[in-house]
Every structure is written in C-alpha cells, then in structure tokens.
Write a protein that holds these residues in place. Structure first.
Motif, short mmCIF file in Angstrom:
data_model
loop_
_atom_site.label_atom_id
_atom_site.label_comp_id
_atom_site.label_asym_id
_atom_site.label_seq_id
_atom_site.Cartn_x
_atom_site.Cartn_y
_atom_site.Cartn_z
N ASP A 1 0.83 -1.21 0.00
CA ASP A 1 0.00 0.00 0.00
C ASP A 1 0.87 1.26 0.00
OD1 ASP A 1 1.07 -0.36 2.50
OD2 ASP A 1 -0.71 0.34 3.58
N VAL A 2 2.07 1.16 -0.57
CA VAL A 2 3.00 2.30 -0.57
C VAL A 2 3.42 2.64 -1.99
CG1 VAL A 2 5.37 2.98 0.03
CG2 VAL A 2 3.89 1.94 1.76
N ARG A 3 3.48 3.95 -2.26
CA ARG A 3 4.12 4.44 -3.48
C ARG A 3 5.25 5.37 -3.08
NH1 ARG A 3 -1.38 5.56 -5.98
NH2 ARG A 3 -1.85 3.66 -7.14
N VAL A 4 6.41 5.20 -3.71
CA VAL A 4 7.53 6.10 -3.47
C VAL A 4 7.84 6.84 -4.75
CG1 VAL A 4 9.91 6.29 -2.67
CG2 VAL A 4 8.50 4.38 -1.91
N TYR A 5 7.83 8.17 -4.67
CA TYR A 5 8.18 9.02 -5.81
C TYR A 5 9.53 9.66 -5.55
CZ TYR A 5 3.14 8.83 -6.83
OH TYR A 5 1.86 8.42 -7.11
N SER B 1 2.56 -2.31 -4.87
CA SER B 1 1.59 -3.33 -5.26
C SER B 1 2.04 -4.10 -6.50
CB SER B 1 0.24 -2.68 -5.54
OG SER B 1 0.37 -1.74 -6.59
N ARG B 2 2.92 -3.53 -7.29
CA ARG B 2 3.27 -4.15 -8.57
C ARG B 2 4.76 -4.43 -8.70
NH1 ARG B 2 2.81 -1.28 -12.73
NH2 ARG B 2 2.46 -3.11 -14.00
N LEU B 3 5.51 -4.10 -7.67
CA LEU B 3 6.96 -4.09 -7.76
C LEU B 3 7.54 -5.50 -7.84
CD1 LEU B 3 9.18 -1.97 -7.71
CD2 LEU B 3 9.18 -2.13 -5.23
N THR C 1 10.55 -1.32 -15.45
CA THR C 1 10.50 -2.71 -14.95
C THR C 1 9.20 -2.79 -14.14
OG1 THR C 1 11.81 -2.07 -13.01
CG2 THR C 1 13.02 -3.08 -14.82
N PRO C 2 8.71 -4.01 -13.84
CA PRO C 2 7.40 -4.08 -13.16
C PRO C 2 7.37 -3.26 -11.88
CG PRO C 2 8.07 -6.25 -13.92
CD PRO C 2 9.24 -5.35 -14.16
N GLY C 3 6.45 -2.30 -11.83
CA GLY C 3 6.30 -1.48 -10.64
C GLY C 3 7.20 -0.26 -10.58
N VAL C 4 8.02 -0.05 -11.59
CA VAL C 4 8.89 1.14 -11.61
C VAL C 4 8.62 1.92 -12.89
CG1 VAL C 4 11.25 2.04 -11.51
CG2 VAL C 4 10.68 -0.08 -10.32
#
Lengths: 202, 202
Positions: free
Chosen positions: B48-52, B69-71, B101-104
């Motif tokens: 449940d985290v996104r890092v920008y 969630s997708r990393l 790449t997945p999630g990035v």
C-alpha cells in the motif's frame, strides 16, 4: 552507552567484494544497514553507541566493533560500512581486539564470548548489563526506559534457538517495536527514537 | 495508500555507475535507502505504498515511481534499488509515465508537476490529499492519524525555500518524528511505525 549486537549468520569472515554484499559476502548488506541505523544522525554520529557484528559465515567466527566515539571514515552508504568491515577482515584477527581503522576493531570470537566480555569491566562497559532482544511477542518498547542497554538483533534469519539459549544465560528482557515484523535496521531506528524521546523527555 | 516523495537535489537524471552512488550519482544512496525504508517489511513488501523520487541533478528534472503493489526484482540492498533506478533512467522519459521494470515508472517532471498530478484522479490517488512534510518544529507524529498521506522528505539538504513554497500552495501539515534531526530513511521508518500502530490499534 548503547550497544547493539547484530548477528550475521552467513556473513563471511574473509575479505569480500564490495560489489556483491548480499550474495558472496553473505548478506553483509544487512549488517551495513544496521551500522548506519545505529550510528547516524543527520550530519552527525551518535557518539554514545557501540555496534558489535557477529560474523558466523566462516570458521573461526569473528567479532567486529564500531565505536561511535572514535569512528572515522564512515559514510552513510552501505558500501562505506562494507569497506571498513573488509579492512578489518584483512587484519590477522587475534583472541583480543585489534584496531583496523579508527573506531573499528576485530577479534576472533562468537556471541557467547562477546556477551561474557560485556559482563566484565573491559572497555568500560560496566557489569551486570541486561541483554535485550526483539521478538514479536515481547513487551512494547513505548514508554520503556533502557539503562546502558545491550540489544541483540538477528539478520534475515532472526535469532536461532541456540542463540536464544546463550542469551538466556544472562539477565535479559524481550521487547517488541510494533505490530509488524521488520528488518533489523528498522528496529534499531525505532529503539533509538524511543531512547531519544526518553532522554529529551518528550 | 501511503505516498512518499523524496527530493534528490543532486541526484543525476542519466544512467550512472552502481559503484559510486554517493559521489558521481549525486547522493543516490540516500534515495535508495528511502526506497528500502518505505517498501520493506521483514520477508515482505508494503503493497500500500508508493515512493516518488524527484531527481533534480540534471535537466530536465525527472520523476521515478516505485509502486509496492506491482513491484518486482527489488532486494533490500542499496545497489538493488539503484539498479532499478538506473534501468528507469535508460528509458527515453516522456511527459507521461513509462514503465521500465514491473512497478517502476519514469517521466519528465518536477515537484510542482508531481504535486499537481497527485491532486487529480490519475493513478486512483483521489483528490484533495494533504501534503505532509517534516521539520523539527512540526507537530509530534505520536498519536496522529494519517489518511492517504503524501509525505515529502528532502535528502541531506532538506527542503529548500522554493520547495516549501510549492508545498504551501497545497493543503499541508508540518510534523516532527522526534527530538533529533534524522536521515530521511530513518524518518520514514518512524512514520510507518506510527501508522502501523494506528492501524493495529496498539
């Protein structure tokens, strides 16, 4: 003085490549992050901290000490801590501490040796220290007072039964930092915050 | 959803060597440690985290997003996060997000662009989010409730006056994690712990 003992179950005891800390060096990256978490403030070092690494990935096992009060040449990145560990491993380790770079020392020894040593007046650590280790069923750290604590943390494998037994031979306490299971370096950040708050009375 | 924005004032916007993250890559080591602190649980990821990341060490500035969630392919060591950032920087960044790449994902843009985007329904982030940033004179986080928070943290240089002004254009709140000034990644650990405790009601 606050002491942190980090057990590296696979961490190698011979010099290693700085380009593969998680693999060939036996999860040395974990120990490096623990050094960062234990010793760094923003633009400063925590001078009242000692970090002991127990390297169990070779024979004989080795102990490495980082002393905040005397430490030089440490930057916050993993590679910097790894480089100082590597320099220590290049020394011919004895049964007593030998300094490899300012504030970093190495000796042959294992967890039992280290805990026994911390009970003696050697290194001015005083006697009768309580060994504190983390487990999810431990007492919450919030509001706790720690006096001259010696914290023991495991790497990704946690503490083994044998290690828990060694700790049990000393006065000890089991604590928890929160509801989720966290990496050792994250636990160190939370322990420090609790002690910082207690010292500043906020 | 919990979002963390980390501003890398010197962080390069072109592919870099993994062997010198603090120097040639412009303190990329700090951003890598923030990714670790924001996303890792012991043996799990925080979904449940996104890092920008805001990379300001080149022109145009670039934004990189890590979505829990997708990393995939992220290990806890700095070099692993750096490797995924480098792969993103090898993409020809556009004005919109491109997945490397997945999630990035990566796009051209700066802090103002990012905060504006987070106010739109894009990425299902909802509207009207409060921007939370850390300063020593902020309100203590203990006992605070954060709903869908967007935290903004600076690297070793903190936030500049210009960046504070950009944040001021949005609904915002200033908080403090404790009595001492800490590295950004250590602050993230403390923020997570407070939210973990609130969610588990301990």
């Amino acid at each position: 003085m606050k002491s942190f003992i980090i057990i590296g179950h696979k961490a190698v005891t011979a010099p290693f490549s700085l380009n593969d800390l998680p693999g060939a060096a036996g999860r040395m990256d974990i120990l490096c992050r623990c050094i960062n978490a234990a010793l760094f403030l923003s633009h400063d070092l925590r001078r009242d901290v000692r970090v002991y690494l127990v390297l169990k990935g070779g024979s004989p096992e080795k102990l490495i000490l980082f002393e905040g009060s005397r430490l030089r040449y440490l930057s916050p990145d993993e590679r910097s801590a790894a480089s100082l560990i590597k320099k220590a491993l290049e020394k011919n380790a004895q049964e007593f501490w030998t300094e490899s770079t300012p504030g970093v020392s190495i000796r042959k020894g294992d967890l039992a040796d280290l805990l026994a040593e911390l009970k003696t007046p050697y290194l001015n650590t005083g006697t009768g220290k309580k060994i504190i280790y983390l487990r999810e069923d431990g007492m919450d750290i919030r509001g706790k007072k720690f006096e001259e604590p010696v914290f023991v943390l495991g790497d990704h494998e946690g503490l083994t039964e044998d290690e828990e037994k060694i700790i049990m031979e000393h006065e000890n306490e089991i604590v928890s930092v929160g509801p989720l299971s966290l990496h050792a370096d994250h636990c160190i950040v939370l322990l420090h915050n609790e002690m910082d708050r207690a010292e500043k009375r906020i």
